[in-house]
Design an enzyme around this catalytic site. Structure first.
Site, PDB file in Angstrom:
ATOM      1  N   LEU A 144     -20.858 -37.343  29.742  1.00 28.94           N
ATOM      2  CA  LEU A 144     -21.440 -36.057  30.452  1.00 28.94           C
ATOM      3  C   LEU A 144     -20.178 -35.089  30.185  1.00 28.94           C
ATOM      4  CD1 LEU A 144     -22.743 -37.301  33.934  1.00 28.94           C
ATOM      5  CD2 LEU A 144     -23.931 -36.510  31.950  1.00 28.94           C
ATOM      6  N   GLY A 145     -18.917 -35.372  30.005  1.00 27.63           N
ATOM      7  CA  GLY A 145     -18.124 -34.470  29.883  1.00 27.63           C
ATOM      8  C   GLY A 145     -16.665 -35.210  30.000  1.00 27.63           C
ATOM      9  N   GLU A 146     -15.622 -34.404  29.499  1.00 28.02           N
ATOM     10  CA  GLU A 146     -14.131 -34.734  29.663  1.00 28.02           C
ATOM     11  C   GLU A 146     -13.210 -33.797  29.899  1.00 28.02           C
ATOM     12  OE1 GLU A 146     -12.385 -35.539  25.601  1.00 28.02           O
ATOM     13  OE2 GLU A 146     -14.813 -35.685  25.005  1.00 28.02           O
ATOM     14  N   ASP A 181      -9.263 -24.718  42.913  1.00 26.87           N
ATOM     15  CA  ASP A 181      -9.694 -24.646  41.592  1.00 26.87           C
ATOM     16  C   ASP A 181     -10.979 -24.254  41.477  1.00 26.87           C
ATOM     17  OD1 ASP A 181      -9.097 -24.631  38.764  1.00 26.87           O
ATOM     18  OD2 ASP A 181      -9.436 -26.871  38.490  1.00 26.87           O
ATOM     19  N   LYS A 188     -16.745 -40.655  37.422  1.00 25.42           N
ATOM     20  CA  LYS A 188     -15.637 -40.159  37.140  1.00 25.42           C
ATOM     21  C   LYS A 188     -14.588 -41.260  36.505  1.00 25.42           C
ATOM     22  CE  LYS A 188     -12.371 -36.324  38.095  1.00 25.42           C
ATOM     23  NZ  LYS A 188     -12.172 -35.318  39.144  1.00 25.42           N
ATOM     24  N   PHE A 216      -8.247 -34.929  33.027  1.00 27.79           N
ATOM     25  CA  PHE A 216      -8.105 -36.209  33.936  1.00 27.79           C
ATOM     26  C   PHE A 216      -8.645 -37.272  33.424  1.00 27.79           C
ATOM     27  CE2 PHE A 216     -12.285 -33.983  34.458  1.00 27.79           C
ATOM     28  CZ  PHE A 216     -13.136 -34.924  34.199  1.00 27.79           C
ATOM     29  N   GLY A 217      -9.620 -37.208  32.509  1.00 26.10           N
ATOM     30  CA  GLY A 217     -10.220 -38.458  32.004  1.00 26.10           C
ATOM     31  C   GLY A 217     -11.733 -38.136  31.326  1.00 26.10           C
ATOM     32  N   ARG A 218     -12.729 -39.001  31.725  1.00 21.08           N
ATOM     33  CA  ARG A 218     -14.144 -38.435  31.253  1.00 21.08           C
ATOM     34  C   ARG A 218     -15.073 -38.962  32.313  1.00 21.08           C
ATOM     35  NH1 ARG A 218     -12.293 -41.324  26.209  1.00 21.08           N
ATOM     36  NH2 ARG A 218     -11.717 -39.528  24.963  1.00 21.08           N
ATOM     37  N   VAL A 219     -16.308 -38.079  32.438  1.00 21.91           N
ATOM     38  CA  VAL A 219     -17.457 -38.507  33.166  1.00 21.91           C
ATOM     39  C   VAL A 219     -18.322 -38.961  32.478  1.00 21.91           C
ATOM     40  CG1 VAL A 219     -18.924 -37.380  34.957  1.00 21.91           C
ATOM     41  CG2 VAL A 219     -16.618 -36.438  34.776  1.00 21.91           C
TER      42      VAL A 219
END
Length: 396
Positions: free
Chosen positions: A85-87, A205, A108, A90-93
């Site tokens: 889904l995204g990155e 944030d 996540k 922090f890492g990736r989803v």
């Protein structure tokens, strides 16, 4: 708004600038967090921690702390990865099928480095607290469904949502949202963040990338622009959320949404979320960032162009003396970017497209949110009673 909000009547608050008057609301009790789940600054002040566009390719041989995975991998004999889904930093989803519940979820997957794991533990603690305090899911905060460890990676299981409001704007060629759409989105966000603030939590944030549509369904109009079928949204990414009793890092928020008190190192509180949301609403209205800067001096100069001079008493308190000259902002620090300031910035009210009552109300609210002085800046509890939201309050 919270369960005790019904006790507050509209007549208790005077209109327009009188919203500066502080209201007293009951606060729910919260349990103290374990020291191990304390806030970590590793990704708090990063300007490159935004989710990128989804990358559908399998991941192999990463050496930056990310999990090596492929589509079809099953984690914990339960979560089958079906897409990325995204990155971000922090890492990736990833999107997964939860085989136990036959449900699509978002997972996540945090980088394996200890600093990122520490942030993940903090986010888990915050999301558990939100689930506990909002057990009937009344507020627009993402729901955590569980968490687990997989090959030294902390994995947080979340409800699956649609695209972010930023991604929708990007895919829509940055055509701005209408004032009515902004009203509906803002009302949900304000209630959710007000709920966080009542429970002594600051998100720190808030930005369009961290506000997701619940559903991604949309239609195309004659201009081939996407039209949303549903305006329901939720706030995500609580990795940098900070409780009032926790240590407050000096630098928070992503650059374009960072409040002046943070840049000037004056200390910050929950009102920095209010400033961030003011910038977010302007981005929805304009279709672009209100302060498109990557330099602190230029950023402050842009603020002055839009909002007027920074009060001398705030500049006098800052430890960042290179920003001050004769008790005023040192504009020489931004001279090299003066062309950009003139090109992208103008006084706030000059951004208004029409002279309609609803736009006047929106910009009055924005003026209250984008007040330099924290002691004068509107709170979100007060903002919910602003005339801009009158029609939505009547419906509810």
């Amino acid at each position: 708004m919270g369960k005790n909000d019904e006790a507050v009547s509209q007549k208790d608050i005077k209109k327009s600038r009188s919203f500066k008057q502080r209201l007293q609301y009951p606060t729910l009790d919260i349990r103290k967090l374990d020291k191990d789940a304390s806030f970590c600054v590793e990704s708090a002040s990063s300007d490159d921690n935004d989710l990128t566009a989804a990358d559908k390719r399998p991941r192999e041989n990463d050496d930056d702390g990310n999990l090596d995975y492929h589509i079809g991998l099953v984690m914990e004999d339960r979560y089958e990865i079906v897409s990325t889904l995204g990155e971000g930093a922090f890492g990736r989803v990833v999107e997964c099928i939860d085989r136990h519940r036959d449900l699509c979820v978002a997972v996540k997957i945090v980088k394996k480095f200890e600093s990122y794991c520490k942030v993940a533990r903090s986010e888990i603690a915050v999301l558990e607290e939100i689930n506990s305090l909002d057990d009937d899911n009344r507020f627009a905060c993402v729901r955590m469904l569980g968490w687990f460890r997989h090959r030294a990676h902390t994995c947080i299981v979340l409800e699956l949502l649609g695209s972010s409001t930023f991604e929708f704007l990007r895919q829509n060629n940055f055509v701005p949202f209408s004032v009515e759409q902004i009203r509906h989105i803002a009302f949900q966000i304000f209630k959710a963040v007000s709920f966080l603030h009542r429970n002594k939590l600051t998100h720190t944030d808030l930005k369009p990338e961290n506000i997701l549509f619940v559903s991604g369904d949309s239609d195309s109009n004659q201009q081939m622009h996407k039209a949303l079928r549903c305006l329901d949204v939720k706030i995500v990414d609580f990795g940098n959320a900070t409780f009032d009793h926790q240590h407050h890092e000096t630098l928070v928020s992503t650059r374009h949404y960072r409040a002046p008190e943070v840049i000037l190192d004056l200390g910050w509180n929950q009102s920095c979320d209010v400033w961030s949301l003011g910038c977010v609403l302007m981005e929805y209205y304009l279709g672009r960032t209100l302060f498109p800067s990557h330099d602190c001096g230029e950023h402050l100069a842009m603020m002055q162009k839009v909002l007027g001079p920074i009060p001398p008493h705030l500049l006098k308190q800052t430890g960042k003396k290179h920003f001050v000259k004769n008790e005023h902002l040192n504009v020489d620090k931004a001279n090299s970017s003066d062309d950009a300031i003139q090109k992208f910035c103008q006084p706030l009210r000059q951004y208004m497209r029409t002279d309609s009552d609803e736009e006047k109300q929106l910009f009055d609210l924005l003026g209250c949110m984008l007040d330099y002085d924290v002691s004068r800046r509107i709170t979100l509890e007060e903002a919910l009673w602003h005339p801009f939201f009158c029609t939505l309050r009547a419906q509810q």
